[in-house]
Design an enzyme around this catalytic site. Sequence first.
Site, mmCIF file in Angstrom:
data_model
loop_
_atom_site.group_PDB
_atom_site.id
_atom_site.type_symbol
_atom_site.label_atom_id
_atom_site.label_comp_id
_atom_site.label_asym_id
_atom_site.label_seq_id
_atom_site.Cartn_x
_atom_site.Cartn_y
_atom_site.Cartn_z
ATOM 1 N N ASP A 1 0.896 -7.666 2.352
ATOM 2 C CA ASP A 1 1.081 -6.236 2.074
ATOM 3 C C ASP A 1 2.569 -5.856 1.995
ATOM 4 O O ASP A 1 3.096 -5.182 2.871
ATOM 5 C CB ASP A 1 0.369 -5.430 3.177
ATOM 6 C CG ASP A 1 0.161 -3.974 2.781
ATOM 7 O OD1 ASP A 1 0.793 -3.522 1.807
ATOM 8 O OD2 ASP A 1 -0.629 -3.281 3.456
ATOM 9 N N HIS B 1 0.821 -1.215 0.000
ATOM 10 C CA HIS B 1 0.000 0.000 0.000
ATOM 11 C C HIS B 1 0.859 1.272 0.000
ATOM 12 O O HIS B 1 0.379 2.331 -0.374
ATOM 13 C CB HIS B 1 -1.076 -0.016 1.110
ATOM 14 C CG HIS B 1 -0.628 0.382 2.495
ATOM 15 N ND1 HIS B 1 -0.367 -0.539 3.486
ATOM 16 C CD2 HIS B 1 -0.431 1.597 3.060
ATOM 17 C CE1 HIS B 1 -0.029 0.083 4.585
ATOM 18 N NE2 HIS B 1 -0.057 1.392 4.373
ATOM 19 N N SER C 1 3.856 2.156 8.628
ATOM 20 C CA SER C 1 3.651 1.201 7.557
ATOM 21 C C SER C 1 4.963 0.939 6.850
ATOM 22 O O SER C 1 5.675 1.875 6.493
ATOM 23 C CB SER C 1 2.647 1.738 6.550
ATOM 24 O OG SER C 1 1.359 1.473 6.990
HETATM 25 N N1 ARG Z 1 -5.028 0.994 7.645
HETATM 26 C C1 ARG Z 1 -3.721 0.935 7.051
HETATM 27 C C2 ARG Z 1 -3.026 2.289 7.221
HETATM 28 O O1 ARG Z 1 -3.503 3.216 7.741
HETATM 29 C C3 ARG Z 1 -3.748 0.456 5.645
HETATM 30 C C4 ARG Z 1 -4.335 1.381 4.635
HETATM 31 C C5 ARG Z 1 -4.326 0.869 3.233
HETATM 32 N N2 ARG Z 1 -5.275 -0.206 3.029
HETATM 33 C C6 ARG Z 1 -6.602 -0.021 2.703
HETATM 34 N N3 ARG Z 1 -7.379 -1.067 2.562
HETATM 35 N N4 ARG Z 1 -7.133 1.146 2.527
HETATM 36 O O2 ARG Z 1 -2.652 3.105 6.489
HETATM 37 N N1 GLU Z 2 -1.449 1.644 7.647
HETATM 38 C C1 GLU Z 2 -0.786 2.647 8.430
HETATM 39 C C2 GLU Z 2 0.281 3.384 7.617
HETATM 40 O O1 GLU Z 2 0.130 3.531 6.427
HETATM 41 C C3 GLU Z 2 -0.217 2.025 9.654
HETATM 42 C C4 GLU Z 2 -1.342 1.677 10.517
HETATM 43 C C5 GLU Z 2 -1.396 2.548 11.756
HETATM 44 O O2 GLU Z 2 -1.896 3.666 11.701
HETATM 45 O O3 GLU Z 2 -0.919 2.019 12.763
HETATM 46 O O4 GLU Z 2 1.223 3.922 8.126
#
Ligand code: ARG
Ligand code: GLU
Length: 721
Positions: A222, A86, A655
């Site tokens: 991922d 991502h 991430s």
């Molecule tokens: N929650 C994760 C982070 O904040 C992954 C985001 C990307 N994935 C998604 N399905 N939108 O960034």
């Molecule tokens: N998916 C998040 C990122 O892109 C990390 C998840 C979180 O916020 O802990 O950094």
Amino acid sequence: MLKKKLLFTLFLLIFVSFRSVAVEGMWLPSLIQKNIEEMQMMGLELEALDLYNEDGASLKDAIVRFGRGCTGAFISPEGLLLTNHHCGYGVIQSHSSVENDYLTEGFWAASKDEELPNPGLTITLLVRMENVTARVLEVIDLNMNERERAIAVRDISHTIADEAKEDGRYEAMVNPFYYGNEYYLFVYNIYRDVRLVGAPPSSIGKFGGDVDNWMWPRHSGDFALFRVYADDENNPADYSTDNVPYQPAHFFPVSNRGLEKHDFTMVYGYPGRTQRYLTSDAVDFIIEKENPMGIDVRTRILQIYDQEMAKSDEVRIQYASKHAGVANAWKRWMGENRGLHRLDAVNVKLEQEKEFGQWVAANPLIAAPYDGLLQAFEKTYTEYHPYRFAIRLYGEAGRSIEIARFAEQFTRLVAMSQENNPNQERIDAEIERLKSATTIYFRNYNVDIDKQIMNEMIRKYIYHSDEMMPDIIFRILQRHGDNLDRYPENVFKRTMFKSSDEVMNFLENYRLRHHRRIERDPAFQFVNGLNSYIVSEIQPPQQKLESTLDSLYRLYNAGLQAMKPDYNFFPDANGTLRISYGRVEGSYPRDAVQFIPFTTGEGILEKAAQTEVEDYRISERLETLLANRRFDSFAHHDELVVNFIASNHTTGGNSGSPVIDGRGNLIGLNFDRSWESTMSDIMFDPEQCRNISVNSQYILWVISQYAGKDYLLDEMHVIME
Ligand code: ARG
Ligand code: GLU
């Protein structure tokens, strides 16, 4: 002494196995000495200098900031870099076309010649950090007001950073910590030639999509692979075929040993922002006002997206990334509110403030500077919150109208055309810029969606604003209150910004006097109306109050440290390199529900069997390999372990951060938090907060067994035992 330590270890071991030992905090690598004993008790076999060392190679040399908002880790002596799928998504998308759909099919460079360059993408390596508090505070004089102080700090920070740049060799900046009680200098080396090496198909890299986002159990691969290139002296260079792979001072061996419950874990990366020290008023505002508004506005946007995306494949592809972006924070806020309620966060904060107040009252001498501090917070927040809300509403509702943001891009052309001596060369350049912006903009634009969004966002604006309503919204309400649809209908009927042909045509034939046509355009007028309200009515008082809050928080942080001099307070995340640690462990998220810390290939098949869920669709190849249990040497206890959770304190920006075992090997790649943890930016709960990572064994398996690219494993140092 030794015996005492042994006993303590024993005690801790027993204690540890009965309850969670999650450790709150994101620690500065150069100060990790303060935590090292606890880390070693939990299973770390390394010393502080192995983690961070300015005079020799250490783990920090294998960690980079990837792009702007992610982290990455070196896993080979030839600059091979691991980060999240991502995080590389935009880059992978940029190389994709209908013929070569790397997002859907995945991409693997068969040799270095096939790696794909990415103009604009950089990786940032920390050279060193230094506590410069004394030098910064030296220029501050207690009679300065907050504005004068800010200017003095900014100037000395620039001076210190400039010295550290060594004539442009490095980037450098000074960041405040503990709200300006301390300052650190960070010196960085930025590499600009970063190439895409490999990415699994989205059905692996994004498996579970928005359905599973922020949730455990998770089954996502991922990850993506990049390579950093340098000139022949290992220094940063612009992209060139003459460049050679960067040789990192350290790279992580990748573990194929398999994990056990309670194994030590450490996350080393670039967390973006936490707000650990907010007062009760601020937390209450987030729970009661800010999050509900954001959730409400985005719920409506997502309804419109969903409805239109279901109608057409073209729209579905066009809005996939926008949808993911809107949904990500939307879901996080819901989790955050739920978690803050569950922790009774406002009352916990009130209790802490009561304790602080009592300490101040009981220590009139040393606590004198903090007298009246909590009252000042309350007063300032009461004034501040309506402005904060207006800004947030603008950010959520106002900025969601795509045509308004597009029209806004023409502001500079208007200004240039109105100058006394218009500079034709600059105007021509601006027109070229706008032409390419127009092409990019319309690639992923749908008028029907945007028209509905404008319609709904005006309603949301009216619904959510109290006394602070932008004039333009007020006028719309006055004129069209009986039929609000009329305004967006008019705008979309008359604006040129809805049509790529019209805008392009306008730009092709642009004459200076045509700026009037932009100014008369209703979409341009709308965005101008919103913007000028923000700039003239909201920002001035907002910024003034924020600087008051800055000074209050600075005092409060100093006060908390004076009250508990032996307590190791962690500085809020601010986009600088940090270490978090914990261990592989599950949790009890709800009555009768237990989270096991590992997911397996079996779970992918279970989810894939729900054929109605698009985000769970997998390729035949993945299905066959998993169903036939073709795990090769990458299984652990006969299972293919896909993701795991552990009790490390992480946030957005982490991430792509390497998850590291007690010996310094890479055991996973951080990519998310569980739904029950999302309040940890504000309040950490050791019983609940878990970060989610891809297991290194699954990464190796996907590269080797799914994609058949064993040659990529050859340059890594894979730990088998
Ligand atoms: N929650 C994760 C982070 O904040 C992954 C985001 C990307 N994935 C998604 N399905 N939108 O960034
Ligand atoms: N998916 C998040 C990122 O892109 C990390 C998840 C979180 O916020 O802990 O950094």
